[in-house]
Design an enzyme around this catalytic site. Sequence first.
Site, mmCIF file in Angstrom:
data_model
loop_
_atom_site.group_PDB
_atom_site.id
_atom_site.type_symbol
_atom_site.label_atom_id
_atom_site.label_comp_id
_atom_site.label_asym_id
_atom_site.label_seq_id
_atom_site.Cartn_x
_atom_site.Cartn_y
_atom_site.Cartn_z
ATOM 1 N N HIS A 1 34.708 49.316 31.104
ATOM 2 C CA HIS A 1 34.849 49.542 32.550
ATOM 3 C C HIS A 1 33.640 50.265 33.125
ATOM 4 C CE1 HIS A 1 37.334 49.451 36.088
ATOM 5 N NE2 HIS A 1 37.403 50.762 36.201
ATOM 6 N N SER B 1 35.444 49.767 40.334
ATOM 7 C CA SER B 1 36.864 49.967 40.067
ATOM 8 C C SER B 1 37.625 49.890 41.399
ATOM 9 C CB SER B 1 37.095 51.281 39.330
ATOM 10 O OG SER B 1 38.367 51.333 38.768
ATOM 11 N N ASP C 1 36.068 45.325 29.291
ATOM 12 C CA ASP C 1 36.886 46.057 30.260
ATOM 13 C C ASP C 1 38.318 45.540 30.209
ATOM 14 O OD1 ASP C 1 38.009 47.392 32.372
ATOM 15 O OD2 ASP C 1 36.555 46.715 33.868
#
Length: 688
Positions: free
Chosen positions: A663, A551, A631
């Site tokens: 994600h 991320s 995601d």
Amino acid sequence: MRSHILTSAIALAAALSLPAFARPMTEVDLATLKRVASPTASPDGRWVVFQMTETAPETYKRATGLWLVDRNAKNAAPVRVADTADKNETAPAFHPDGSLYFLSNASGKSQVWRIDPKVGGAAAQVTDTAADVSGFKISPDGKRLLAWGDVPRECTDFGCDAKDKGALPGPGTGRLYKDGAGFVRHWDSWETPGTYSRPFVFNLDGGKASVARAIDGGLIGDSPSKPFGGREELAWGADSRTVYFTLRKADKDEPTSTNLDIYSWLVDSRMMPQNLTADNKATDTLPAPSPDGQWLAYAAMARPGYEADRQVLMLRSLESGETRKLTDAWDRSVGSIAWAADGKSLYVTAQDVLDHPVFRVDVKTAKVSKLKTTTEVYEGNIGDVTPLPGGALLYSRNSIAVPTDLFIRDAKGKVTRLTDVNRAQLAEIDPVDAKRFSFKGANGDTVWGQIVKPADTKGKIPVAFLVHGGPQSSFGNSWSTRWNPRLFSAPGYAAVSIDFHGSIGYGQAFTDSINQNWGGKPLEDLKRGLAAAGARDANVDTANACALGGSYGGYMMNWIAGNWPDGFKCLVNHAGVFDLRAMAFETEETWFDEYDHGGPWWQRRDAEKWNPVNHVTKWKTPTLVIHGEKDFRIPYSQSLAVFHALQRQGVEGELLVFPDENHWILKGQNSVQWYQTVFGWMGKHLKK
């Protein structure tokens, strides 16, 4: 500035009398260690029930059941109380009569069931609704049930055969989203127009639920909020007639709004829900009515559009409506709220440096004090705080070295361990040495980091340099089922992590400092932090390191590739931002991207300053790229672009894509594949 050993990690080795160097931890261990969650206590505090998820190592199939502990029994061990074969039992809650209610999919749908935990026997189904029940709460008098689930707005009951399913009226399979639709997709699923998470109240009679009434009135939105809201966002008042719930309106502004509000609704009234926090355009959440029904505690942010603002503990008089800020002078963000039984204080949790402890807040004086114990180290990650009769507390605890178990702290601070569910499996695994250290980072600020390595390490070992996501987050002294420092150390690495500027637990100014500065102070902290780790620990070979992040941590891998190209032997980039301009137009929760970077793309000052794509021609570090196709927070096209950039420039790279993950990597077999691929990549580029 001195380093010190994380006593929780070392105490584990001593407590379990671990054999010296049994075997290294593996990715299969991480996937199959038992997972404890959702502890609840009977009204008298004697019985504790929790859910535990077990994973079959042969198939990685997971099953969740309920377990019971009798606090009065000497050396009591948990016993299975509800566990239907090939089904899941979750979310236990005690009824005032002592029976246990829980969710189960034994009927083919998720419904509420009940059982007498002391007697056992067959469970009885409580609800029978058209829609799945996602969660529930029992009223204090036991006469009503508050339940919620995804229910179309046109349904007056808990589910129906809705006519409006959001489908394009035609021969194809397309979904039609009209102007002003708000979210089109969120986290990992496409929105179904007209369907929201909606709370209903049922009557309870003889253990059966009947007469469902929606409590959201004419409000359109999700309660609890999506994608991560849960039972902490809804509550019964002490009178068993008032329900408090958190909701964010679903309209065209929803993707840019963090304006969650708390509403109250009087059961059986014809009145609309009352918005108790309408004046605040930022987040209001975690409603917690006092035991005497006089007060409502909750958490509130001050800045609209900022999801990482400080959550201040608020107290509202339910008689006059007067509100005051209890923790306005305390520079920590409240993460959970629970009233003491006498109503004179509240227990809250908050990130504090690398730990997540419990604090007591005095209602009268607003004094905040960290809870201490007489027998147990209180470092680590504390959660699920539940006050018990007599001033005791039930809570869960984990640390960077051990997964979650349950504990009881009595009124004098003495701690009793209730569970030790992974004792046998952990006894087979090599112990670790975990320590924390601090150093001077950007602006001369104190920055903290951690080093986890195999115990009794001798000589130089390679480094797994872990960069956390968020970015307003922390690796902290906590257990992770995804990015796990203990597992990263198992192949013979020093797992090093840094809580760079933007991390939580160090005051709101430190968290805010990453705003419109994604590649500045954090990169400086990471450079200084890696050097400090090498200076603090002679085993840490900073010249033989691989950096890894997901991320925001993945963004930092892309940023490092172009701005610290000689720093590492390899990089691992999971779901990282590559092009900030594309991210601004593709992500779903727009508020996050716009607040962190200064508004919509076309309004940003120097929008390209921290954009990794602008430094792509400097890349030379071998990079493993990983992403999940589901995601929607950072669309997988960002990672495809990274891999394409590597290939076109002749930089060594690999791409791992999971079609069934979002994600995060959540499935057992996918977690094993993820780690095997990552360890293979690191082993290829680091010298042992």
